[in-house]
Design a protein around this motif. Structure first.
Motif, PDB file in Angstrom:
ATOM      1  N   LEU A  77     122.149 -31.245 -33.297  1.00  0.00           N
ATOM      2  CA  LEU A  77     121.177 -30.323 -34.019  1.00  0.00           C
ATOM      3  C   LEU A  77     119.622 -30.817 -33.507  1.00  0.00           C
ATOM      4  CD1 LEU A  77     119.960 -28.186 -36.004  1.00  0.00           C
ATOM      5  CD2 LEU A  77     120.475 -29.791 -37.709  1.00  0.00           C
ATOM      6  N   ILE A  78     118.915 -30.207 -32.990  1.00  0.00           N
ATOM      7  CA  ILE A  78     117.431 -30.538 -32.490  1.00  0.00           C
ATOM      8  C   ILE A  78     116.578 -29.729 -33.208  1.00  0.00           C
ATOM      9  CG2 ILE A  78     115.954 -31.070 -30.822  1.00  0.00           C
ATOM     10  CD1 ILE A  78     118.019 -31.362 -28.950  1.00  0.00           C
ATOM     11  N   LEU A 102     127.769 -34.553 -37.778  1.00  0.00           N
ATOM     12  CA  LEU A 102     126.688 -33.592 -37.029  1.00  0.00           C
ATOM     13  C   LEU A 102     125.548 -34.765 -36.509  1.00  0.00           C
ATOM     14  CD1 LEU A 102     125.640 -31.059 -35.716  1.00  0.00           C
ATOM     15  CD2 LEU A 102     124.407 -30.677 -37.881  1.00  0.00           C
ATOM     16  N   HIS A 103     125.310 -34.768 -35.359  1.00  0.00           N
ATOM     17  CA  HIS A 103     124.215 -35.793 -34.953  1.00  0.00           C
ATOM     18  C   HIS A 103     122.819 -34.872 -34.735  1.00  0.00           C
ATOM     19  CE1 HIS A 103     126.998 -38.855 -33.510  1.00  0.00           C
ATOM     20  NE2 HIS A 103     127.608 -37.909 -33.310  1.00  0.00           N
ATOM     21  N   MET A 104     121.716 -35.492 -35.578  1.00  0.00           N
ATOM     22  CA  MET A 104     120.507 -34.654 -35.752  1.00  0.00           C
ATOM     23  C   MET A 104     119.337 -35.650 -35.092  1.00  0.00           C
ATOM     24  SD  MET A 104     121.133 -33.682 -39.797  1.00  0.00           S
ATOM     25  CE  MET A 104     120.958 -35.358 -40.238  1.00  0.00           C
ATOM     26  N   VAL A 105     118.483 -34.679 -34.436  1.00  0.00           N
ATOM     27  CA  VAL A 105     117.494 -35.284 -33.447  1.00  0.00           C
ATOM     28  C   VAL A 105     116.198 -34.452 -33.897  1.00  0.00           C
ATOM     29  CG1 VAL A 105     116.285 -35.329 -31.432  1.00  0.00           C
ATOM     30  CG2 VAL A 105     118.946 -35.980 -31.655  1.00  0.00           C
ATOM     31  N   ALA A 124     118.376 -39.227 -39.086  1.00  0.00           N
ATOM     32  CA  ALA A 124     118.055 -38.665 -37.812  1.00  0.00           C
ATOM     33  C   ALA A 124     118.389 -39.730 -36.696  1.00  0.00           C
ATOM     34  CB  ALA A 124     116.391 -38.551 -37.749  1.00  0.00           C
ATOM     35  N   LEU A 125     118.909 -39.342 -35.574  1.00  0.00           N
ATOM     36  CA  LEU A 125     119.211 -40.139 -34.506  1.00  0.00           C
ATOM     37  C   LEU A 125     118.158 -40.398 -33.623  1.00  0.00           C
ATOM     38  CD1 LEU A 125     122.019 -40.978 -32.864  1.00  0.00           C
ATOM     39  CD2 LEU A 125     121.963 -39.025 -31.575  1.00  0.00           C
ATOM     40  N   ASP A 126     117.367 -39.552 -33.253  1.00  0.00           N
ATOM     41  CA  ASP A 126     116.271 -39.894 -32.565  1.00  0.00           C
ATOM     42  C   ASP A 126     115.036 -39.009 -32.469  1.00  0.00           C
ATOM     43  OD1 ASP A 126     114.744 -40.876 -30.241  1.00  0.00           O
ATOM     44  OD2 ASP A 126     116.501 -40.763 -28.912  1.00  0.00           O
TER      45      ASP A 126
END
Length: 468
Positions: A77-78, A102-105, A124-126
């Protein structure tokens, strides 16, 4: 069972639930931004497929995003932060509860630690910043995200590499780990293959794990896949190709409190560690103790670099992407090199370590809260220097006068707020340390050549044009 796993061996959320099984190398992406043109342009300009990603859905606010997430299989998810109806932070909080894997950016127009700390708390991943997009860093951004999520682990065939049910009769076992590429994986070696890895590829490290007597081989291999990379990261010197570690390191660690992580990041953003060896050693110890995931640690240092660059020449700590540190010991060497570079430059200016420490302390005092009333005599007194000598030393070491540094710090914060919020100019003036909107607007125009409203409008138009 979906074989895709994260960088630390945890399963990625399987994307098979609604549209049939897909290629497990491809990650489904969702982009959320309230500006349609920016969102569409961002989706079009990024080379998604080159990095194993595919945009499968989009949304204009957090509420719409949650509804869309329930209908699509999404891995990444961006999201923008400032949106109507439901903000990006609110979306991240809700999405994390509903979809824990879920990976979040964050897609943002700023890179200030104090403004993204809430996103850090939410995992937040990035961060994808406007500056990176302006510098045509699309490929670098996606590679970084893909690296941090982690390539899928390739499991050896049944019975290969020691993956059977037999137990170890000896108290040590040898294993190899391929450190790069899509096939990052652990494999067990036969008893006679424990010698030096002279004939192995250069991206392979051999580890002798002790304390395994009685453990089943399949149990050790499972632990290696889940926790081996993390254990290796904080224990291995990347300049070596073999090491010995206790198998007790192969256990899931309790994640540190978010407050501890944020405090550590803020401490690295300061400058005092560059001149005070006691502070430096304490930060090294604290970082090693928390044992953050590699991606989180790397992001923390990249954020700190932006703070250091406001004072010192960025060339003193620029990281070559092709040779960035891959272990904690590698980061320790890099940090020591940063200290040497900064102190060497100051030494060439004929200032003692004590004077440099006073100036860096002054910078940290300013950065604690640029909204506060800051007077040169007060700061000079706090750092133990006379007003005139402090003023001269500050200019020589930092490169600008003390008042210019305060002004520039406040304008940087104002730029961030103008681009990341819809707040009024008066509110932004107050949040940036200016007593009234008129004075703030005059200073802002002197520095940027534009009034605050013009800057906000022009920057938004520039991003829109780039994404067309």
């Amino acid at each position: 069972m979906c074989p895709a796993v994260s960088a630390w061996g945890r399963p990625l959320r399987c994307a098979c639930r609604s549209s049939g099984r897909r290629d497990d190398r491809m990650l489904n992406v969702m982009v959320v931004d309230d500006d349609y043109l920016v969102r569409q342009g961002f989706i079009r300009i990024m080379p998604w497929e080159s990095f194993g990603m595919k945009v499968v859905c989009e949304a204009s606010d957090g509420a719409e995003a949650l509804t869309t997430l329930s209908r699509h299989a999404v891995d990444v998810l961006i999201t923008d932060l400032a949106m109507p109806v439901m903000s990006g932070l609110e979306l991240m909080k809700e999405a994390k509860e509903r979809y824990p894997n879920l990976h979040m950016v964050v897609l943002t127009f700023h890179h200030e630690f104090d403004l993204v700390r809430d996103a850090l708390r939410l995992g937040a991943l990035d961060y994808i910043t406007k500056v990176e997009l302006e510098q045509d860093q699309m490929a670098v951004i996606l590679q970084r995200i893909r690296d941090r999520i982690g390539q899928r682990t390739s499991f050896p065939p049944q019975g290969a590499g020691g993956g059977d049910d037999r137990s170890f009769a000896e108290d040590a076992a040898h294993a190899e780990f391929r450190t790069t590429g899509a096939e990052k994986q652990w494999s067990l070696l036969d008893a006679g293959d424990g010698g030096a890895p002279d004939g192995s590829p250069t991206d392979v490290v051999r580890v002798r794990w002790t304390g395994v007597r009685g453990m089943e081989k399949k149990e050790l291999l499972q632990k290696l896949r889940l926790y081996g990379e993390h254990a290796l990261y904080y224990s291995w010197d990347e300049e070596a190709r073999e090491c010995e570690l206790p198998a007790e390191l192969l256990a899931e660690l309790r994640p540190p409190a978010k407050e501890e992580t944020i405090r550590l990041g803020l401490d690295w953003c300061k400058l005092s560690w560059m001149t005070d060896p006691v502070v430096f050693d304490r930060l090294l110890d604290d970082t090693a103790r928390l044992r953050l995931p590699a991606a989180q640690l790397e992001q923390m240092f990249y954020m700190a670099i932006e703070e250091w660059a406001k004072v010192f020449d960025p060339e003193s700590f620029r990281i070559d992407p092709a040779h960035r540190p891959h272990t904690w010991k590698g980061w320790t060497r890099w940090l020591s090199g940063v200290r040497r570079a900064v102190l060497s430059k100051a030494d060439r200016q004929a200032y003692s370590l004590e004077v440099i420490a006073c100036v860096t302390k002054a910078v940290d005092l300013v950065n604690q809260d640029v909204r506060a009333e800051i007077q040169l005599p007060d700061v000079a007194k706090k750092v133990g220097m006379s007003r005139s000598y402090f003023s001269r030393c500050f200019h020589d070491i930092v490169g600008v006068t003390f008042q210019e540094y305060i002004r520039d710090s406040r304008i940087r914060r104002a730029k961030t707020l103008l681009l990341s919020t819809n707040k009024s100019v008066g509110w932004i003036a107050s949040e940036s340390g200016y007593p009234n909107e008129r004075y703030f607007s005059r200073v802002f125009r002197d520095v940027t050549g534009l009034l605050p409203r013009e800057y906000r409008k022009q920057s938004a138009a520039h991003v829109t044009n780039r994404t067309k």
